[in-house]
Design a protein around this motif. Structure first.
Motif, PDB file in Angstrom:
ATOM      1  N   ASP A  53       0.880  -1.182  -0.017  1.00 30.29           N
ATOM      2  CA  ASP A  53       0.102  -0.098  -0.099  1.00 30.29           C
ATOM      3  C   ASP A  53       0.774   1.221  -0.049  1.00 30.29           C
ATOM      4  OD1 ASP A  53      -1.893   2.111   0.417  1.00 30.29           O
ATOM      5  OD2 ASP A  53      -2.948   1.023   1.977  1.00 30.29           O
ATOM      6  N   LYS A  54       1.009   1.893  -1.265  1.00 31.31           N
ATOM      7  CA  LYS A  54       1.963   2.988  -1.214  1.00 31.31           C
ATOM      8  C   LYS A  54       1.033   4.217  -1.818  1.00 31.31           C
ATOM      9  CE  LYS A  54       5.486   0.710  -1.084  1.00 31.31           C
ATOM     10  NZ  LYS A  54       6.411   0.841   0.337  1.00 31.31           N
ATOM     11  N   GLY A  55      -0.396   4.107  -1.076  1.00 31.87           N
ATOM     12  CA  GLY A  55      -1.025   5.458  -1.282  1.00 31.87           C
ATOM     13  C   GLY A  55      -1.479   5.703  -2.802  1.00 31.87           C
ATOM     14  N   TRP A  56      -1.080   6.800  -3.257  1.00 31.95           N
ATOM     15  CA  TRP A  56      -1.328   7.593  -4.700  1.00 31.95           C
ATOM     16  C   TRP A  56      -0.566   6.615  -5.537  1.00 31.95           C
ATOM     17  CZ3 TRP A  56       2.324   9.822  -8.089  1.00 31.95           C
ATOM     18  CH2 TRP A  56       1.638  10.088  -9.075  1.00 31.95           C
ATOM     19  N   SER A  70      -1.795  -3.091  -3.705  1.00 31.76           N
ATOM     20  CA  SER A  70      -1.945  -4.719  -4.088  1.00 31.76           C
ATOM     21  C   SER A  70      -2.854  -5.369  -2.926  1.00 31.76           C
ATOM     22  CB  SER A  70      -0.775  -5.203  -4.429  1.00 31.76           C
ATOM     23  OG  SER A  70      -1.062  -6.728  -4.846  1.00 31.76           O
ATOM     24  N   ARG A  71      -3.978  -5.550  -3.149  1.00 30.60           N
ATOM     25  CA  ARG A  71      -4.647  -6.019  -2.017  1.00 30.60           C
ATOM     26  C   ARG A  71      -5.482  -7.273  -2.235  1.00 30.60           C
ATOM     27  NH1 ARG A  71      -7.602  -0.496  -0.932  1.00 30.60           N
ATOM     28  NH2 ARG A  71      -5.741   0.785  -0.019  1.00 30.60           N
ATOM     29  N   SER A  72      -5.607  -8.349  -1.432  1.00 24.27           N
ATOM     30  CA  SER A  72      -6.334  -9.380  -1.513  1.00 24.27           C
ATOM     31  C   SER A  72      -7.436  -9.740  -0.840  1.00 24.27           C
ATOM     32  CB  SER A  72      -5.486 -10.641  -1.515  1.00 24.27           C
ATOM     33  OG  SER A  72      -4.596 -10.820  -2.485  1.00 24.27           O
ATOM     34  N   LEU A  97      11.096  -0.217  -7.054  1.00 23.53           N
ATOM     35  CA  LEU A  97      10.992   1.125  -6.249  1.00 23.53           C
ATOM     36  C   LEU A  97      11.797   2.131  -6.962  1.00 23.53           C
ATOM     37  CD1 LEU A  97      10.370  -0.118  -2.471  1.00 23.53           C
ATOM     38  CD2 LEU A  97       8.701   0.979  -3.960  1.00 23.53           C
ATOM     39  N   PRO A  98      11.540   3.419  -6.823  1.00 28.57           N
ATOM     40  CA  PRO A  98      12.541   4.439  -7.080  1.00 28.57           C
ATOM     41  C   PRO A  98      13.704   4.466  -6.527  1.00 28.57           C
ATOM     42  CG  PRO A  98      10.367   5.584  -6.541  1.00 28.57           C
ATOM     43  CD  PRO A  98      10.298   3.896  -6.081  1.00 28.57           C
ATOM     44  N   LEU A  99      14.951   4.871  -7.120  1.00 28.84           N
ATOM     45  CA  LEU A  99      16.280   4.866  -6.514  1.00 28.84           C
ATOM     46  C   LEU A  99      16.955   3.554  -6.433  1.00 28.84           C
ATOM     47  CD1 LEU A  99      15.674   7.694  -3.742  1.00 28.84           C
ATOM     48  CD2 LEU A  99      16.528   7.865  -5.984  1.00 28.84           C
ATOM     49  N   GLY A 100      16.391   2.648  -7.191  1.00 28.44           N
ATOM     50  CA  GLY A 100      17.123   1.292  -7.347  1.00 28.44           C
ATOM     51  C   GLY A 100      16.670   0.407  -6.190  1.00 28.44           C
ATOM     52  N   GLY A 114      -8.935 -20.121  -5.035  1.00 23.10           N
ATOM     53  CA  GLY A 114      -7.930 -19.148  -5.387  1.00 23.10           C
ATOM     54  C   GLY A 114      -7.970 -18.000  -4.922  1.00 23.10           C
ATOM     55  N   VAL A 115      -8.126 -16.737  -5.524  1.00 24.36           N
ATOM     56  CA  VAL A 115      -7.975 -15.522  -4.843  1.00 24.36           C
ATOM     57  C   VAL A 115      -8.866 -14.702  -5.533  1.00 24.36           C
ATOM     58  CG1 VAL A 115      -5.917 -14.849  -6.504  1.00 24.36           C
ATOM     59  CG2 VAL A 115      -6.008 -13.750  -4.312  1.00 24.36           C
ATOM     60  N   GLN A 116      -9.231 -13.440  -4.879  1.00 22.38           N
ATOM     61  CA  GLN A 116      -9.818 -12.406  -5.476  1.00 22.38           C
ATOM     62  C   GLN A 116      -9.128 -11.123  -4.962  1.00 22.38           C
ATOM     63  OE1 GLN A 116     -12.716  -9.709  -4.053  1.00 22.38           O
ATOM     64  NE2 GLN A 116     -11.610  -8.552  -5.588  1.00 22.38           N
ATOM     65  N   GLY A 117      -8.373 -10.296  -6.071  1.00 20.56           N
ATOM     66  CA  GLY A 117      -7.606  -9.416  -5.624  1.00 20.56           C
ATOM     67  C   GLY A 117      -7.956  -8.110  -6.203  1.00 20.56           C
ATOM     68  N   HIS A 118      -7.260  -6.971  -5.707  1.00 20.50           N
ATOM     69  CA  HIS A 118      -7.859  -5.554  -6.100  1.00 20.50           C
ATOM     70  C   HIS A 118      -6.411  -4.825  -6.327  1.00 20.50           C
ATOM     71  CE1 HIS A 118      -9.678  -1.617  -4.702  1.00 20.50           C
ATOM     72  NE2 HIS A 118      -9.540  -1.629  -5.840  1.00 20.50           N
ATOM     73  N   ASN A 119      -5.995  -4.307  -7.199  1.00 21.95           N
ATOM     74  CA  ASN A 119      -4.964  -3.261  -7.576  1.00 21.95           C
ATOM     75  C   ASN A 119      -5.183  -2.209  -8.007  1.00 21.95           C
ATOM     76  OD1 ASN A 119      -3.655  -5.886  -6.754  1.00 21.95           O
ATOM     77  ND2 ASN A 119      -2.803  -6.522  -8.623  1.00 21.95           N
ATOM     78  N   CYS A 120      -4.198  -1.454  -7.830  1.00 26.90           N
ATOM     79  CA  CYS A 120      -4.602   0.183  -8.255  1.00 26.90           C
ATOM     80  C   CYS A 120      -3.059   0.693  -8.465  1.00 26.90           C
ATOM     81  CB  CYS A 120      -5.346   0.964  -7.496  1.00 26.90           C
ATOM     82  SG  CYS A 120      -5.805   2.650  -7.939  1.00 26.90           S
ATOM     83  N   GLY A 121      -2.967   1.778  -9.207  1.00 27.27           N
ATOM     84  CA  GLY A 121      -1.848   2.391  -9.318  1.00 27.27           C
ATOM     85  C   GLY A 121      -1.862   3.481 -10.605  1.00 27.27           C
TER      86      GLY A 121
END
Length: 312
Positions: free
Chosen positions: A133-136, A140-142, A205-208, A168-175
């Motif tokens: 969870d990186k906010g804005w 990635s959630r399940s 992620l940024p910065l390597g 299985g799985v039900q997921g919810h992703n956003c970005g």
């Protein structure tokens, strides 16, 4: 219990650049195949010349037959037909005329290139988790991590129906964009007292820097995996392999190996949210998984895992 808020809508029509997706991976209980359904909402880029409005909605259905090549069907839905719950509202809903997903249920009716796919599934689970969870930036959630499915699926006149239908799985992703690369796996191990699951996610992620997280649901308890080390990564048209190790909260070790092989590997182009073309995503939804817990316990499934690798 799983958390209904994990499915709540994040995007608003005014957001200039964002994708949001609710997805289901249902591995048939008899091991004969797996179904993958995606409800994809994208703000502010062109998917096709016929659709030029700011917001686009697609419904995807992919059939992974055991020992054969997967088939994907993607249907563009007019944005004005979309009935979406308000941001943060619980329970959520995401519906068009004949397809939709809401808490504990998903359905669809697609006609594509002479094929007809329809489904009506109930989703039952005991556990939900947030992997990232990186906010804005994105999450990635399940909401249903140990999902058991009931209902039926019909594909070109063939009906899949059993009780339970699958796991299985039900997921919810956003970005606001997809990561440059990611590796994700989820595996379900049926147990006499309900299922055990392991889900893991790695991305840039940024910065390597690199994000790594994994959550084990076992014997009715969630356990976070720490000190994750990736031991093997292989991605080709012939095989997808991901092996990693880590440490559970009590100090005991965990080691996981997941493998998908051709012809069951599926590769699809995903469109970038800034409209600058596509990038490949490989998915094996009938993957084999072995998870070793400590020195004495081992969980194994021949078809109950999904392994996905995205990016260049």
């Amino acid at each position: 219990m799983h958390h209904a808020k994990l499915n709540a809508v994040y995007s608003t029509p005014g957001m200039r650049r964002r994708y949001e997706v609710w997805f289901v991976r249902c591995g048939l209980a008899d091991g004969g195949g797996a179904w993958w359904f995606r409800y994809l909402l994208v703000n502010n880029f062109k998917i096709s010349p016929e659709l030029s409005s700011r917001r686009h909605f697609q419904v995807w259905a992919t059939w992974f037959p055991r020992g054969a090549a997967p088939q994907t069907f993607i249907v563009d839905m007019p944005g004005e037909q979309l009935d979406l719950s308000a941001r943060g509202q619980v329970p959520f809903h995401c519906r068009t005329a004949e397809s939709g997903i809401e808490e504990g249920r998903c359905w669809g009716n697609l006609h594509n290139d002479g094929h007809k796919i329809s489904w009506n599934l109930r989703i039952h689970s005991h556990f939900g988790a947030t992997l990232s969870d990186k906010g804005w930036i994105g999450f990635s959630r399940s909401p249903h991590s140990d999902a058991a499915f009931s209902g039926e699926i019909t594909f070109n006149g063939r009906t899949f129906r059993s009780e339970p239908l699958g796991f299985g799985v039900q997921g919810h992703n956003c970005g606001y964009r997809h990561r440059s690369y990611w590796r994700w796996m989820h595996t379900y191990f049926p147990q006499p007292d309900g299922g055990s699951t392991l889900e893991a996610l790695v991305y840039d992620l940024p910065l390597g820097m690199v994000f790594r997280n994994a959550i084990l649901w076992h014997q009715g308890k969630p356990r976070r995996v720490r000190k994750i080390r990736e031991l093997k990564i292989a991605r080709s048209s012939k095989q997808l392999v991901w092996n990693f190790s880590g440490q559970l909260d009590d100090g005991s070790s965990i080691e996981a190996s997941v493998e998908g092989v051709a012809p069951e590997i599926h590769e699809l182009p995903y469109t970038r949210t800034d409209g600058t073309g596509t990038f490949p995503v490989s998915n094996a939804s009938l993957a084999r998984a072995i998870v070793k817990l400590g020195r004495s316990e081992s969980l194994e499934t021949a078809t109950g895992a999904v392994l996905e690798m995205g990016g260049a």
